[in-house]
Design an enzyme around this catalytic site. Structure first.
Site, PDB file in Angstrom:
ATOM      1  N   ARG A   1     106.414  13.465 -39.159  1.00 11.54           N
ATOM      2  CA  ARG A   1     106.395  14.742 -38.440  1.00 11.54           C
ATOM      3  C   ARG A   1     105.049  15.060 -37.809  1.00 11.54           C
ATOM      4  O   ARG A   1     104.994  15.589 -36.694  1.00 11.54           O
ATOM      5  CB  ARG A   1     106.850  15.865 -39.373  1.00 11.54           C
ATOM      6  CG  ARG A   1     108.338  15.784 -39.659  1.00 11.54           C
ATOM      7  CD  ARG A   1     108.732  16.582 -40.868  1.00 11.54           C
ATOM      8  NE  ARG A   1     108.290  15.954 -42.096  1.00 11.54           N
ATOM      9  CZ  ARG A   1     108.590  16.372 -43.313  1.00 11.54           C
ATOM     10  NH1 ARG A   1     109.337  17.455 -43.457  1.00 11.54           N
ATOM     11  NH2 ARG A   1     108.171  15.743 -44.382  1.00 11.54           N
TER      12      ARG A   1
ATOM     13  N   CYS B   1     117.560   7.631 -45.956  1.00  7.05           N
ATOM     14  CA  CYS B   1     118.111   8.778 -45.239  1.00  7.05           C
ATOM     15  C   CYS B   1     119.255   9.396 -46.045  1.00  7.05           C
ATOM     16  O   CYS B   1     120.192   8.690 -46.428  1.00  7.05           O
ATOM     17  CB  CYS B   1     118.607   8.284 -43.891  1.00  7.05           C
ATOM     18  SG  CYS B   1     119.188   9.596 -42.871  1.00  7.05           S
TER      19      CYS B   1
ATOM     20  N   GLY C   1     104.320  13.442 -45.894  1.00  5.14           N
ATOM     21  CA  GLY C   1     103.337  14.517 -45.963  1.00  5.14           C
ATOM     22  C   GLY C   1     101.927  14.167 -45.521  1.00  5.14           C
ATOM     23  O   GLY C   1     101.015  14.965 -45.732  1.00  5.14           O
TER      24      GLY C   1
ATOM     25  N   PRO D   1     110.391   6.075 -38.400  1.00  2.00           N
ATOM     26  CA  PRO D   1     111.645   6.217 -37.653  1.00  2.00           C
ATOM     27  C   PRO D   1     112.121   7.656 -37.752  1.00  2.00           C
ATOM     28  O   PRO D   1     112.177   8.211 -38.853  1.00  2.00           O
ATOM     29  CB  PRO D   1     112.601   5.270 -38.394  1.00  2.00           C
ATOM     30  CG  PRO D   1     112.026   5.079 -39.759  1.00  2.00           C
ATOM     31  CD  PRO D   1     110.553   5.296 -39.643  1.00  2.00           C
TER      32      PRO D   1
ATOM     33  N   MET E   1     115.253  10.101 -36.152  1.00  2.00           N
ATOM     34  CA  MET E   1     116.430  10.262 -35.293  1.00  2.00           C
ATOM     35  C   MET E   1     116.201  11.364 -34.283  1.00  2.00           C
ATOM     36  O   MET E   1     115.731  12.444 -34.658  1.00  2.00           O
ATOM     37  CB  MET E   1     117.648  10.679 -36.128  1.00  2.00           C
ATOM     38  CG  MET E   1     118.169   9.614 -37.062  1.00  2.00           C
ATOM     39  SD  MET E   1     118.987   8.298 -36.180  1.00  2.00           S
ATOM     40  CE  MET E   1     120.596   9.003 -36.013  1.00  2.00           C
TER      41      MET E   1
HETATM   42  C1  FMN Z   1     113.750  14.529 -37.163  1.00  2.00           C
HETATM   43  C2  FMN Z   1     113.633  13.454 -38.214  1.00  2.00           C
HETATM   44  C3  FMN Z   1     114.473  12.366 -38.176  1.00  2.00           C
HETATM   45  C4  FMN Z   1     114.360  11.344 -39.134  1.00  2.00           C
HETATM   46  N1  FMN Z   1     115.137  10.225 -39.007  1.00  2.00           N
HETATM   47  C5  FMN Z   1     114.929   9.169 -39.856  1.00  2.00           C
HETATM   48  C6  FMN Z   1     115.571   7.916 -39.641  1.00  2.00           C
HETATM   49  O1  FMN Z   1     116.306   7.711 -38.681  1.00  2.00           O
HETATM   50  N2  FMN Z   1     115.323   6.925 -40.540  1.00  2.00           N
HETATM   51  C7  FMN Z   1     114.473   7.089 -41.610  1.00  2.00           C
HETATM   52  O2  FMN Z   1     114.267   6.153 -42.394  1.00  2.00           O
HETATM   53  N3  FMN Z   1     113.852   8.258 -41.812  1.00  2.00           N
HETATM   54  C8  FMN Z   1     114.030   9.282 -40.956  1.00  2.00           C
HETATM   55  N4  FMN Z   1     113.318  10.435 -41.112  1.00  2.00           N
HETATM   56  C9  FMN Z   1     112.340  10.526 -42.228  1.00  2.00           C
HETATM   57  C10 FMN Z   1     110.959  10.047 -41.752  1.00  2.00           C
HETATM   58  O3  FMN Z   1     111.000   8.698 -41.362  1.00  2.00           O
HETATM   59  C11 FMN Z   1     109.923  10.234 -42.874  1.00  2.00           C
HETATM   60  O4  FMN Z   1     110.275   9.406 -43.953  1.00  2.00           O
HETATM   61  C12 FMN Z   1     109.829  11.666 -43.359  1.00  2.00           C
HETATM   62  O5  FMN Z   1     109.792  12.585 -42.273  1.00  2.00           O
HETATM   63  C13 FMN Z   1     108.598  11.872 -44.244  1.00  2.00           C
HETATM   64  O6  FMN Z   1     107.400  11.590 -43.520  1.00  2.00           O
HETATM   65  P1  FMN Z   1     106.496  12.783 -42.903  1.00  2.00           P
HETATM   66  O7  FMN Z   1     106.230  13.759 -44.011  1.00  2.00           O
HETATM   67  O8  FMN Z   1     105.240  12.083 -42.421  1.00  2.00           O
HETATM   68  O9  FMN Z   1     107.282  13.409 -41.804  1.00  2.00           O
HETATM   69  C14 FMN Z   1     113.411  11.457 -40.174  1.00  2.00           C
HETATM   70  C15 FMN Z   1     112.574  12.568 -40.205  1.00  2.00           C
HETATM   71  C16 FMN Z   1     112.664  13.551 -39.233  1.00  2.00           C
HETATM   72  C17 FMN Z   1     111.704  14.732 -39.269  1.00  2.00           C
END
Ligand code: FMN
Length: 339
Positions: free
Chosen positions: A244, A110, A223, A27, A29
């Site tokens: 991401r 969050c 990550g 998820p 935002m």
């Molecule tokens: C732009 C953005 C918005 C995010 N919004 C949410 C959200 O609404 N709910 C949530 O649980 N995590 C949110 N996250 C966190 C991601 O779900 C995820 O846990 C975090 O980016 C780590 O994973 P990654 O390293 O693969 O990006 C958001 C991350 C980003 C970059």
């Protein structure tokens, strides 16, 4: 907690099977809106897609149809909720089920200030029994799975014992699937963005959790960037969630079905994905929407080949002065030919 939900809300759509969480897109935002998800679905039929977090306040007091709206093609699809009032969450979970979502997920990860003031997100890691009450109320209200996405701790409550207390308490309320963003959240002093990078990733802590709660489904998040890494972590965990990387480099998803789900379908090319998106974009424009609402999520297709920069420029800069957006789209599509 007992509560009544009127029969008018009972879901009449055909039951779907439990979604696989072997590979999911996080998820995010402002990023994983319905257009983004429609696009990502073209790249993988099996990935579980999560919505942006929607707060219970927005659903109960706002235009809930706008927040819940999605395309049938987006399934398997999970709605993420933000909130901490069991009855409100139960009502919103029921809305999710009635609108055909395959899962409802509670955000306990969050860290934003705005969110903390309302007792939403990562601060709830300090209130395991409240999260358990929320999960129980949601589970009592729906037959679709209720899952939790959380951190490995928050500042001041970051010991392994406290993490086990959190997961154990929420498990006792019936939750069997936990998505673990494998870093703590620091609730004061770091922005949400910094909170996704600065606290170190601790896959070892997430792995210990899986070892100590073998009966639970534990999904690793944080990550992860390649399918090779996914293969590796799937030796330990039940699933992987990408955030991401899936957004900035969506083509990473093109081989998910073949590599992680055993699909024998041909791998879709970038050009084919954009061609399949074109009618969706045309329909959105016909309905009065702007092409940019959709193509802003597609920019990441333009990485790693000659012409990629031009592709991004067309769809991020030139698009704002284009009189005929679909002509511009076709120009951008030409740059993907053979890719
Ligand atoms: C732009 C953005 C918005 C995010 N919004 C949410 C959200 O609404 N709910 C949530 O649980 N995590 C949110 N996250 C966190 C991601 O779900 C995820 O846990 C975090 O980016 C780590 O994973 P990654 O390293 O693969 O990006 C958001 C991350 C980003 C970059």
């Amino acid at each position: 907690m007992n509560f009544e939900i009127s029969e008018a809300h009972v879901n009449t759509s055909p039951a779907r099977s439990e979604p696989s969480r072997r590979f999911s897109v996080a998820p995010m935002m402002d990023w994983t809106d319905r257009h983004c998800r429609f696009f990502l679905r073209l790249l993988s039929k099996h990935a579980l897609l999560y919505t942006e977090m929607v707060t219970t306040g927005a659903l109960l007091n706002g235009d809930h149809e706008r927040f819940l709206r999605h395309n049938e093609a987006e399934h398997p699809l999970a709605l993420q909720l933000g909130g901490s009032v069991p009855l409100d969450l139960a009502m919103c979970a029921r809305m999710a089920q009635d609108h055909g979502y395959d899962e409802v997920n509670l955000n306990v990860g969050c860290p934003s200030d705005r969110v903390q003031n309302n007792m939403i997100g990562a601060c709830l890691m300090g209130h395991p029994q409240l999260v358990a009450d929320c999960v129980k109320a949601m589970r009592d209200a729906v037959s679709i799975p209720v899952t939790v996405k959380h951190r490995i701790g928050i500042n001041g409550r970051d010991s392994y014992e406290e993490l086990c207390d959190f997961v154990g308490t929420v498990r006792d309320a019936g939750c069997t699937s936990f998505t673990v963003h494998a870093r703590i959240a620091i609730l004061e002093g770091l922005s949400p963005k910094e909170n996704r990078d600065i606290p170190p990733l601790r896959y070892d802590v997430a792995a210990r959790l899986k070892a100590d709660f073998p009966e639970l489904e534990i999904i690793l998040n944080g990550g992860i960037k390649t399918l090779e890494a996914c293969h590796e972590y799937l030796q330990t965990f039940d699933g992987v969630m990408l955030g991401r990387e899936a957004y900035h480099n969506p083509y990473v998803m093109a081989e998910v079905d073949q590599q992680l789900f055993g699909s024998t379908a041909p791998v879709i090319s970038r050009a084919e994905a954009l061609a399949q998106l074109r009618p969706y974009i045309a329909a959105h424009i016909d309905a009065g929407g702007s092409m940019h609402h959709i193509t802003r999520h597609v920019l990441g297709l333009g990485t790693g080949f000659p012409g990629a920069r031009k592709f991004r420029q067309l769809l991020s800069v030139d698009i704002h002065k284009a009189k005929e957006p679909l002509v511009l789209l076709d120009q951008a599509a030409e740059l993907l030919e053979g890719r």
